[in-house]
Design a protein around this motif. Sequence first.
Motif, PDB file in Angstrom:
ATOM      1  N   ALA A  73     -59.095  41.398   9.656  1.00  0.00           N
ATOM      2  CA  ALA A  73     -58.057  41.513   8.619  1.00  0.00           C
ATOM      3  C   ALA A  73     -58.744  41.582   7.268  1.00  0.00           C
ATOM      4  CB  ALA A  73     -57.102  40.327   8.655  1.00  0.00           C
ATOM      5  N   GLU A  77     -54.557  41.478   3.660  1.00  0.00           N
ATOM      6  CA  GLU A  77     -53.772  41.223   4.883  1.00  0.00           C
ATOM      7  C   GLU A  77     -53.690  39.729   5.173  1.00  0.00           C
ATOM      8  OE1 GLU A  77     -54.439  45.354   7.411  1.00  0.00           O
ATOM      9  OE2 GLU A  77     -56.012  43.835   7.442  1.00  0.00           O
ATOM     10  N   HIS A 226     -52.804  41.287  14.827  1.00  0.00           N
ATOM     11  CA  HIS A 226     -53.158  42.615  15.343  1.00  0.00           C
ATOM     12  C   HIS A 226     -51.985  43.287  16.052  1.00  0.00           C
ATOM     13  CE1 HIS A 226     -57.815  42.256  15.088  1.00  0.00           C
ATOM     14  NE2 HIS A 226     -57.201  42.221  13.913  1.00  0.00           N
ATOM     15  N   ARG A 229     -49.982  44.575  13.095  1.00  0.00           N
ATOM     16  CA  ARG A 229     -50.725  45.643  12.412  1.00  0.00           C
ATOM     17  C   ARG A 229     -50.642  46.933  13.231  1.00  0.00           C
ATOM     18  NH1 ARG A 229     -57.233  45.421  11.755  1.00  0.00           N
ATOM     19  NH2 ARG A 229     -57.166  44.883   9.552  1.00  0.00           N
ATOM     20  N   THR A 230     -50.760  46.811  14.539  1.00  0.00           N
ATOM     21  CA  THR A 230     -50.675  47.981  15.422  1.00  0.00           C
ATOM     22  C   THR A 230     -49.302  48.626  15.338  1.00  0.00           C
ATOM     23  OG1 THR A 230     -52.293  46.966  16.914  1.00  0.00           O
ATOM     24  CG2 THR A 230     -50.982  48.782  17.806  1.00  0.00           C
ATOM     25  N   GLU A 233     -48.993  50.533  12.127  1.00  0.00           N
ATOM     26  CA  GLU A 233     -49.752  51.794  12.164  1.00  0.00           C
ATOM     27  C   GLU A 233     -49.044  52.858  12.991  1.00  0.00           C
ATOM     28  OE1 GLU A 233     -53.481  50.449  13.624  1.00  0.00           O
ATOM     29  OE2 GLU A 233     -54.262  49.855  11.654  1.00  0.00           O
TER      30      GLU A 233
END
Length: 235
Positions: A73, A77, A226, A229-230, A233
């Motif tokens: 990160a 973040e 994560h 975040r994924t 994205e």
Amino acid sequence: MSYQLTITPVRPADVPSEETIISLAKEVLESSKSWKKGKAFAKGGVQTYSRAKGPGDGAPWHCRVSKHTKDDATFDEFWSKLAVNKAENEKEFIAAIKKVAEVKRISPTQSIWTLYYTFPPPVSPRVFTVLQTTYLDESVPRTGIIASIPIDLSGPGDEELAKLEEKGTKGRYVSVERLVELEDGSVEWRMATSSTPGGSIPTFVAEGSMPGQISADVPHFLKWFHTIRTKAEAT
């Protein structure tokens, strides 16, 4: 009487200034560099430290330090999840936290939250109510500090605020966290805490489990971060 960071709770009317809290947080974080080195945990790359109970302390102190690349990160973040809506985010990656509620917003960088934890029997639910204060220094190296101090809502005049607390044994904790953006863009995450679970849990049991508990929060945070975040994205 001067205030110090401890598990002794303060009433909302007696909350120290943001400057006082952040100044004291910086002192604890700096002093933690000389605390006794403890166990290292490979998961999350965490090193722990501790300090025995000192004058004015309600309990011993524990510290963890970890360093993270941008793959884990970035500074921004980390800050966006640990300093903004902190309690709500913690509920997402700390399994024991079942409910959180904002009790009172004092300023954009200071608010009171109550957190409701449940544990496997025979341990009864615990309620922790804290004032969270955040401070961001944009000079190089960028540094962010998050301090949480215990709050007592049982006094006269706080009845409406107390209604937001769940029923459970009152626990207390004080914690200070610091995020530092290093030259290569990686982040050092340092956290120090002192706590008591309340109730009849023996002190040696609570203290003995602290290094493992605070260290586990790092991989738990990264795993949760994560996943979001994924998702971000992918949109």
